[in-house]
Scaffold this motif. Structure first.
Motif, PDB file in Angstrom:
ATOM      1  N   ALA A 158      -4.103   3.192  -7.147  1.00 19.30           N
ATOM      2  CA  ALA A 158      -4.416   3.061  -5.883  1.00 19.30           C
ATOM      3  C   ALA A 158      -5.813   3.344  -5.777  1.00 19.30           C
ATOM      4  O   ALA A 158      -6.511   2.425  -4.783  1.00 19.30           O
ATOM      5  N   ARG A 159      -6.454   4.263  -6.348  1.00 21.36           N
ATOM      6  CA  ARG A 159      -8.023   4.186  -6.083  1.00 21.36           C
ATOM      7  C   ARG A 159      -8.755   3.273  -6.653  1.00 21.36           C
ATOM      8  O   ARG A 159      -9.753   3.040  -6.045  1.00 21.36           O
ATOM      9  N   ARG A 160      -8.394   2.421  -7.803  1.00 25.03           N
ATOM     10  CA  ARG A 160      -8.976   1.173  -8.090  1.00 25.03           C
ATOM     11  C   ARG A 160      -8.962   0.136  -7.173  1.00 25.03           C
ATOM     12  O   ARG A 160      -9.583  -0.782  -7.213  1.00 25.03           O
ATOM     13  N   LYS A 161      -7.707   0.030  -6.337  1.00 22.07           N
ATOM     14  CA  LYS A 161      -7.418  -0.990  -5.565  1.00 22.07           C
ATOM     15  C   LYS A 161      -7.613  -0.771  -4.219  1.00 22.07           C
ATOM     16  O   LYS A 161      -7.245  -1.385  -3.381  1.00 22.07           O
ATOM     17  N   ARG A 162      -8.565   0.199  -3.943  1.00 24.11           N
ATOM     18  CA  ARG A 162      -8.786   0.743  -2.682  1.00 24.11           C
ATOM     19  C   ARG A 162      -9.695  -0.253  -1.967  1.00 24.11           C
ATOM     20  O   ARG A 162     -11.142  -0.191  -1.775  1.00 24.11           O
ATOM     21  N   ASP A 204       7.762   7.053 -16.690  1.00 26.82           N
ATOM     22  CA  ASP A 204       7.403   8.512 -15.769  1.00 26.82           C
ATOM     23  C   ASP A 204       8.158   8.824 -14.732  1.00 26.82           C
ATOM     24  O   ASP A 204       8.602   7.888 -14.050  1.00 26.82           O
ATOM     25  N   LYS A 205       8.638   9.881 -14.525  1.00 24.79           N
ATOM     26  CA  LYS A 205       9.645  10.368 -13.791  1.00 24.79           C
ATOM     27  C   LYS A 205       9.029  10.299 -12.490  1.00 24.79           C
ATOM     28  O   LYS A 205       9.667  10.223 -11.065  1.00 24.79           O
ATOM     29  N   MET A 206       7.729  10.334 -11.919  1.00 15.33           N
ATOM     30  CA  MET A 206       6.968  10.139 -10.801  1.00 15.33           C
ATOM     31  C   MET A 206       7.463   8.632 -10.073  1.00 15.33           C
ATOM     32  O   MET A 206       7.136   8.543  -8.690  1.00 15.33           O
ATOM     33  N   TYR A 220       2.531  14.858  -7.163  1.00 17.80           N
ATOM     34  CA  TYR A 220       1.582  13.816  -7.790  1.00 17.80           C
ATOM     35  C   TYR A 220       0.474  13.255  -7.200  1.00 17.80           C
ATOM     36  O   TYR A 220      -0.643  12.839  -7.553  1.00 17.80           O
ATOM     37  N   GLU A 221       0.541  13.130  -5.903  1.00 16.23           N
ATOM     38  CA  GLU A 221      -0.431  12.331  -5.001  1.00 16.23           C
ATOM     39  C   GLU A 221      -1.218  13.327  -3.981  1.00 16.23           C
ATOM     40  O   GLU A 221      -2.260  12.998  -3.188  1.00 16.23           O
ATOM     41  N   GLY A 222      -0.561  14.456  -3.472  1.00 17.48           N
ATOM     42  CA  GLY A 222      -1.084  15.344  -2.403  1.00 17.48           C
ATOM     43  C   GLY A 222      -0.475  14.759  -1.121  1.00 17.48           C
ATOM     44  O   GLY A 222       0.035  13.698  -1.087  1.00 17.48           O
ATOM     45  N   LEU A 223      -1.184  15.484  -0.300  1.00 18.64           N
ATOM     46  CA  LEU A 223      -0.680  14.818   1.356  1.00 18.64           C
ATOM     47  C   LEU A 223      -1.249  13.534   1.696  1.00 18.64           C
ATOM     48  O   LEU A 223      -0.828  12.933   2.392  1.00 18.64           O
ATOM     49  N   GLN A 254       0.755  -1.103   0.060  1.00 15.64           N
ATOM     50  CA  GLN A 254       0.015  -0.041  -0.104  1.00 15.64           C
ATOM     51  C   GLN A 254       0.886   1.229   0.198  1.00 15.64           C
ATOM     52  O   GLN A 254       0.550   2.227  -0.770  1.00 15.64           O
ATOM     53  N   GLN A 255       1.913   1.213   0.702  1.00 15.59           N
ATOM     54  CA  GLN A 255       2.893   2.455   0.866  1.00 15.59           C
ATOM     55  C   GLN A 255       3.431   2.655  -0.402  1.00 15.59           C
ATOM     56  O   GLN A 255       3.787   3.926  -0.745  1.00 15.59           O
ATOM     57  N   THR A 256       3.932   1.649  -1.189  1.00 18.14           N
ATOM     58  CA  THR A 256       4.728   2.001  -2.128  1.00 18.14           C
ATOM     59  C   THR A 256       4.143   1.891  -3.711  1.00 18.14           C
ATOM     60  O   THR A 256       4.644   1.982  -4.724  1.00 18.14           O
ATOM     61  N   GLU A 257       2.526   1.876  -3.409  1.00 14.72           N
ATOM     62  CA  GLU A 257       1.803   2.035  -4.853  1.00 14.72           C
ATOM     63  C   GLU A 257       1.990   3.638  -5.118  1.00 14.72           C
ATOM     64  O   GLU A 257       1.325   4.531  -4.165  1.00 14.72           O
ATOM     65  N   ARG A 258       2.381   3.819  -6.480  1.00 13.50           N
ATOM     66  CA  ARG A 258       2.805   5.264  -6.519  1.00 13.50           C
ATOM     67  C   ARG A 258       1.556   6.079  -7.656  1.00 13.50           C
ATOM     68  O   ARG A 258       1.812   7.163  -7.815  1.00 13.50           O
ATOM     69  N   ASP A 259       0.946   5.300  -8.252  1.00 16.42           N
ATOM     70  CA  ASP A 259       0.271   5.623  -9.280  1.00 16.42           C
ATOM     71  C   ASP A 259      -1.257   5.943  -8.500  1.00 16.42           C
ATOM     72  O   ASP A 259      -1.971   4.978  -7.921  1.00 16.42           O
TER      73      ASP A 259
END
Length: 345
Positions: A41-45, A273-275, A291-294, A32-37
């Protein structure tokens, strides 16, 4: 056997038992912590249990325990080193407090600030010794099977023509040696100390945890002493609850640093993707905010609270019981030796 060594061995034993109980939660949390997209992440919530079931369904039970062997080594080393040096520093702090008391300063006990400093010093020593182990563990926890869409058999009776199947491609075996080689190929020798800066700052987590634990334990013992219903000591259940509350407070305060550390220790995606590639701690923080916000700093927090609070509670309880048992055995052995020596020839 010195008190520091007893506490070090007891801490290692307690840490291993806690790790065995909570490891699947830790694996899910690291993913969960290392999911960068953010979109992915929203699809896998899903909830923690749902995600565990998903890993089992797609990759098998073994993936929930990916990296368990080096993790147990790391846990034993971390807890052993931490508790050993914590007790050494604690003993010195107690001697210093008594010296100050003799000079008319303080009440002779180790204060909250001193407890925090002792825990921080022990934590720093622990981090510098064991960071390479946790880099390898993170790689093994986040290693997944590749998923690929394939065209199904064209027989209409089996599946519709426009349907697609998603299957897991069985990867080559990925063990400890593969993770070590991957880290070395990616960043050389110093790659094993990736994430050490946020990890050193994360020393504040166990420091806050121990400060809260020692403070609550001291208050409980004082109330127990003053109470008419005073008992011989603190029970295992009380230690379990104190450890859980202390870890909860420390985790809530320091969780964002834990996410940054996991991102740095996970496999870096070069190109594209550099993110998905971080140059260092500050770069990781800046890209996560951009890219992800707080909210990106709090991914998987509910899972981490569940795992870390349970693990800390078990560790404290088991560690204290081991310390009591070892001290009791030592006292019995000493008593037996004295009896033998006191017998007339």
């Amino acid at each position: 056997m010195s008190d520091a060594l007893i506490n070090g061995l007891a801490g290692a034993g307690g840490g291993i038992i806690a790790q065995l109980i909570t490891y699947p939660l830790q694996t899910v949390n690291t993913r969960q912590q290392t999911e960068r997209d953010p979109k992915k992440a929203r699809r896998k919530r899903h909830g923690t249990i749902e995600q565990m079931c998903q890993v089992v369904k797609q990759e098998g039970w073994g993936r929930l325990y990916g990296g368990l062997a080096p993790s147990l080594v790391g846990t034993a080393a971390s807890q052993g080193v931490y508790y050993y040096f914590y007790q050494i520093f604690r003993n010195r702090a107690e001697v210093a407090a008594l010296d100050r008391w003799k000079n008319g300063i303080g009440d002779g006990s180790v204060g909250m600030l001193s407890s925090l400093l002792v825990a921080a010093m022990a934590g720093c020593v622990n981090v510098l010794f064991t960071n390479p182990i946790w880099v390898v563990v993170t790689r093994m926890q986040t290693h997944t099977k590749a998923l690929k869409k394939i065209e199904p058999c064209q027989t209409p009776s089996i599946v519709a023509d426009d349907a697609l199947q998603i299957v897991a491609i069985e990867p080559p075996p990925y063990g400890t040696s593969h993770a070590v080689q991957e880290v070395y190929n990616e960043a050389g020798f110093w790659g094993f100390w990736k994430g050490v800066l946020p990890t050193l700052i994360m020393v504040s987590n166990p420091s806050i945890q121990f400060m809260l634990y020692e403070t609550m334990l001291k208050q409980l013992k004082e109330r127990r002493t003053l109470s008419k219903k005073a008992t011989k000591g603190v029970t295992a259940l009380e230690v379990f609850l104190l450890g859980a509350v202390a870890k909860l407070g420390a985790t809530v305060v320091t969780y964002p640093l834990l996410v940054v550390k996991s991102r740095l220790q996970a496999k870096q995606v070069k190109g594209g993707d550099k993110m998905h590639h971080y140059k260092g701690t500050l770069d990781a923080i800046a890209k996560m905010i951009h890219y992800e916000g707080l909210s990106g700093f709090y991914k998987g927090m509910s899972t981490k609270i569940m795992q870390s609070v349970l693990a800390a509670a078990v560790l404290f309880m088991v560690k204290e019981e081991i310390v009591k048992a070892v001290r009791l055995l030592i006292m019995k052995d000493a008593s037996l030796i004295n009896k033998v020596r006191s017998k007339p020839p």
